[in-house]
Structure formats: structure tokens, C-alpha cells
Write a protein that holds these residues in place. Structure first.
Motif, mmCIF file in Angstrom:
data_model
loop_
_atom_site.group_PDB
_atom_site.id
_atom_site.type_symbol
_atom_site.label_atom_id
_atom_site.label_comp_id
_atom_site.label_asym_id
_atom_site.label_seq_id
_atom_site.Cartn_x
_atom_site.Cartn_y
_atom_site.Cartn_z
ATOM 1 N N MET A 43 0.832 -1.192 0.000
ATOM 2 C CA MET A 43 0.000 0.000 0.000
ATOM 3 C C MET A 43 0.872 1.248 0.000
ATOM 4 O O MET A 43 1.758 1.401 0.851
ATOM 5 N N GLU A 44 0.619 2.149 -0.939
ATOM 6 C CA GLU A 44 1.286 3.456 -0.966
ATOM 7 C C GLU A 44 2.801 3.288 -0.800
ATOM 8 O O GLU A 44 3.424 3.909 0.052
ATOM 9 N N THR A 45 3.406 2.468 -1.633
ATOM 10 C CA THR A 45 4.821 2.164 -1.441
ATOM 11 C C THR A 45 5.550 2.074 -2.771
ATOM 12 O O THR A 45 4.944 2.179 -3.839
ATOM 13 N N ARG A 83 6.830 -14.389 -5.985
ATOM 14 C CA ARG A 83 5.825 -15.304 -6.496
ATOM 15 C C ARG A 83 4.602 -15.366 -5.582
ATOM 16 O O ARG A 83 3.638 -16.088 -5.861
ATOM 17 N N THR A 84 4.654 -14.641 -4.483
ATOM 18 C CA THR A 84 3.540 -14.581 -3.535
ATOM 19 C C THR A 84 2.375 -13.819 -4.162
ATOM 20 O O THR A 84 2.593 -12.787 -4.806
ATOM 21 N N PRO A 85 1.131 -14.287 -3.997
ATOM 22 C CA PRO A 85 -0.013 -13.494 -4.478
ATOM 23 C C PRO A 85 0.042 -12.080 -3.906
ATOM 24 O O PRO A 85 0.150 -11.900 -2.684
ATOM 25 N N THR A 86 -0.017 -11.083 -4.785
ATOM 26 C CA THR A 86 0.261 -9.707 -4.365
ATOM 27 C C THR A 86 -0.809 -8.742 -4.839
ATOM 28 O O THR A 86 -1.207 -8.756 -6.014
ATOM 29 N N LEU A 87 -1.244 -7.886 -3.927
ATOM 30 C CA LEU A 87 -2.117 -6.758 -4.239
ATOM 31 C C LEU A 87 -1.314 -5.475 -4.094
ATOM 32 O O LEU A 87 -0.681 -5.254 -3.061
ATOM 33 N N VAL A 88 -1.330 -4.640 -5.114
ATOM 34 C CA VAL A 88 -0.716 -3.313 -5.056
ATOM 35 C C VAL A 88 -1.854 -2.304 -4.981
ATOM 36 O O VAL A 88 -2.710 -2.257 -5.877
ATOM 37 N N LEU A 89 -1.862 -1.519 -3.919
ATOM 38 C CA LEU A 89 -2.984 -0.622 -3.634
ATOM 39 C C LEU A 89 -2.461 0.802 -3.478
ATOM 40 O O LEU A 89 -1.501 1.044 -2.737
ATOM 41 N N VAL A 90 -3.089 1.755 -4.161
ATOM 42 C CA VAL A 90 -2.623 3.140 -4.089
ATOM 43 C C VAL A 90 -3.808 4.089 -4.214
ATOM 44 O O VAL A 90 -4.775 3.819 -4.919
ATOM 45 N N ALA A 128 2.120 6.295 -10.162
ATOM 46 C CA ALA A 128 3.038 5.711 -11.153
ATOM 47 C C ALA A 128 3.997 4.726 -10.501
ATOM 48 O O ALA A 128 4.437 3.754 -11.145
ATOM 49 N N LYS A 129 4.329 4.942 -9.231
ATOM 50 C CA LYS A 129 5.194 3.995 -8.509
ATOM 51 C C LYS A 129 4.478 2.664 -8.308
ATOM 52 O O LYS A 129 5.090 1.592 -8.397
ATOM 53 N N ALA A 130 3.186 2.727 -8.019
ATOM 54 C CA ALA A 130 2.405 1.500 -7.857
ATOM 55 C C ALA A 130 2.302 0.759 -9.187
ATOM 56 O O ALA A 130 2.393 -0.481 -9.233
ATOM 57 N N GLU A 131 2.121 1.497 -10.272
ATOM 58 C CA GLU A 131 2.060 0.875 -11.593
ATOM 59 C C GLU A 131 3.379 0.184 -11.924
ATOM 60 O O GLU A 131 3.400 -0.901 -12.531
ATOM 61 N N ARG A 132 4.472 0.791 -11.505
ATOM 62 C CA ARG A 132 5.800 0.201 -11.732
ATOM 63 C C ARG A 132 5.951 -1.102 -10.938
ATOM 64 O O ARG A 132 6.491 -2.096 -11.445
#
Length: 272
Positions: free
Chosen positions: A118-120, A206-213, A223-227
């Protein structure tokens, strides 16, 4: 007060208990596990929710060094999961907590069932931010965060939260917490400012990952989250229409909905 002895220090933590799969929350710089109060309230009936304060922050012990570096904070995360016996766990890290989560997924994947970032960012602190952040940290070290709170609040929170008249009381409470922050927080700030990037290692996750922003995050822009999403195979990206760098507080309903949907899709642990 629950303090866990790990690696030469004591970390403050809270554990909701219960039979659900463990979900560990790792907070952002300048705050504590309290920034996830709304997530714990929403999820504790389904998950065993654990929050903790990084060394030198919140209610964890002071760490008398010039810089609490990210490798140390990551190793503390490993030690906490192992000491509590909660691996493999779901792990949700916001900003600095995300730095910990990425390192866990890359280097100790057996400890994780899923990862929420999150936000990272996986990059070093942008060069254009460093002089300003160093100046703010200098003032905070010698005079206290109350002297720079008016400059830090717009970094930490998005426009919607900061401008909503109906949330004036909540906003004042978080500004109070910021102003009353421990004076030795500068050590942790140095760790964030000086951190090394880990983007080159993201392909190992390889861990199931959610990117949240949140769309209003100016500290770690979308754009950092998209990266991150592009570099982590199979990851899910959710860009919320509102929310700044402290989205767990600002947009709890949006965050909780994203977490609930993502965690429900993660295969459950084998039983028996």
C-alpha cells in the motif's frame, strides 16, 4: 503492554487472536500500528490481525543509532513472524511497511501466504525529495515535529481528507499524533531517506500480491504502484479514486473492500 523481544530490542505489538489465518500489518513512517485500527476492526472476525510498531517508532524501544536502516527493519519483521509462530501469514505493509513486505516476499517467501503493498515503492527516495526531507528531519530532531507538521500533513494525507469539513475532528487528532511523535523518530526517518532500491529483485516475488494506491498520494505517486505491478508477476493493481499516503485512515472503506476482495481470492491454508 505486549512487548516482544527480538534481535536486541523490544517491539510493541497487538494481536486480535482468534482462529482465522494470521494477517500482519506493517505501518508507515511517523505512525504506528494504530494506523490500521479500521482494518483490524473490519477484519478481526475473519482473520487473526496483528499490528506492530517498528523499532524506534510508536511504542517499541528506542534504537540508539544514527539510522534505522531498512534491512534491520525487514529482519525485525522476519523475527516477529517467527517468534509469534504465525508464518505463513498474509502481510499488509503501507509505505515503509511495504519496504518490509517486499523484502519478505523476495527473501523469505515461505513466511508469506499473500502480500499487500500500500502506498509504497521499490525505488530509492527520489533525489528531488531528499534535501527537503533532510531539512524537515533536522528540524524535527532538534525542535520536534510540531514545528514542521504543517508541511508534513500534506505529504502524509490527500487533498480530500485535508479539505473535508466533516472530518475536521479526525484530521486534528492525526495532526496531534504527528506533533506529539517521539523526538528520536529522526533515526527511522534517516532509514527511509537513505534506503536502497530493490526493484531489480521484484521478479523473484511469487507470492499473491495486491498493489494498492490512492489517486491523491503525493509521497508515493500512483506511477510507482504501476511500476510495482508491472514488475511483480500476477499481481493485482487497485488505484482508489481518493486517498493519499495514509489511505488506511483516509479511505478505510475503500481499503477494506480491496483487502477483503483480495484476501478472499487467496487459496486458504491446507488443514488437517
Amino acid at each position: 503492554m505486549p512487548l516482544l523481544n527480538v534481535r536486541g530490542t523490544r517491539l510493541y505489538y497487538e494481536d486480535s487472536g482468534g482462529p482465522g489465518e494470521p494477517l500482519v500489518f506493517s505501518h508507515g513512517l511517523l505512525w504506528s500500528g494504530r494506523m490500521f485500527d479500521k482494518q483490524v476492526a473490519a477484519l478481526k472476525d475473519r482473520y487473526r490481525c496483528i499490528t506492530y510498531d517498528h523499532r524506534g517508532q510508536g511504542r517499541s524501544d528506542v534504537w540508539p543509532v544514527d539510522c534505522v536502516d531498512m534491512e534491520t527493519v525487514y529482519e525485525d519483521g522476519v523475527a516477529l513472524i517467527e517468534a509469534l509462530g504465525v508464518g505463513p501469514c498474509h502481510f499488509a505493509g503501507l509505505s515503509m511497511g511495504g519496504f518490509v513486505g517486499m523484502r519478505l516476499a523476495m527473501r523469505r517467501p515461505e513466511l508469506l501466504r499473500s502480500l499487500v503493498l500500500m502506498e509504497t515503492s521499490a525505488d530509492p527516495e527520489p533525489e528531488q525529495n531528499v534535501p527537503r526531507y533532510k531539512l524537515l528531519n533536522f528540524v524535527a530532531r532538534w525542535f520536534g515535529l510540531r514545528w514542521v507538521s504543517s508541511q508534513v500533513m500534506p505529504i502524509m494525507f490527500g487533498r480530500t481528507f485535508l479539505e473535508d469539513p466533516a472530518r475536521a475532528e479526525e484530521r486534528a487528532e492525526w495532526e496531534r499524533r504527528l506533533k506529539e511523535n517521539r523526538r528520536d523518530i529522526w533515526r527511522a526517518v534517516n532509514g527511509v531517506i537513505r534506503r536502497q532500491g530493490v526493484h531489480a529483485e521484484l521478479s523473484r516475488i511469487r507470492t499473491p500480491t495486491l498493489v494498492l494506491v490512492g489517486a491523491e498520494d503525493v509521497a508515493t505517486v500512483p506511477a510507482k504502484a504501476e511500476r510495482l505491478h508491472a514488475a511483480i508477476a500476477g499481481s493485482r493493481l487497485v488505484t482508489m479514486p481518493r486517498g493519499g499516503h495514509t489511505s488506511s485512515v483516509e479511505e478505510a472503506a475503500l481499503v477494506n473492500a480491496a483487502l477483503t476482495d483480495f484476501l478472499a481470492a487467496v487459496p486458504r491454508a491446507a488443514t488437517g
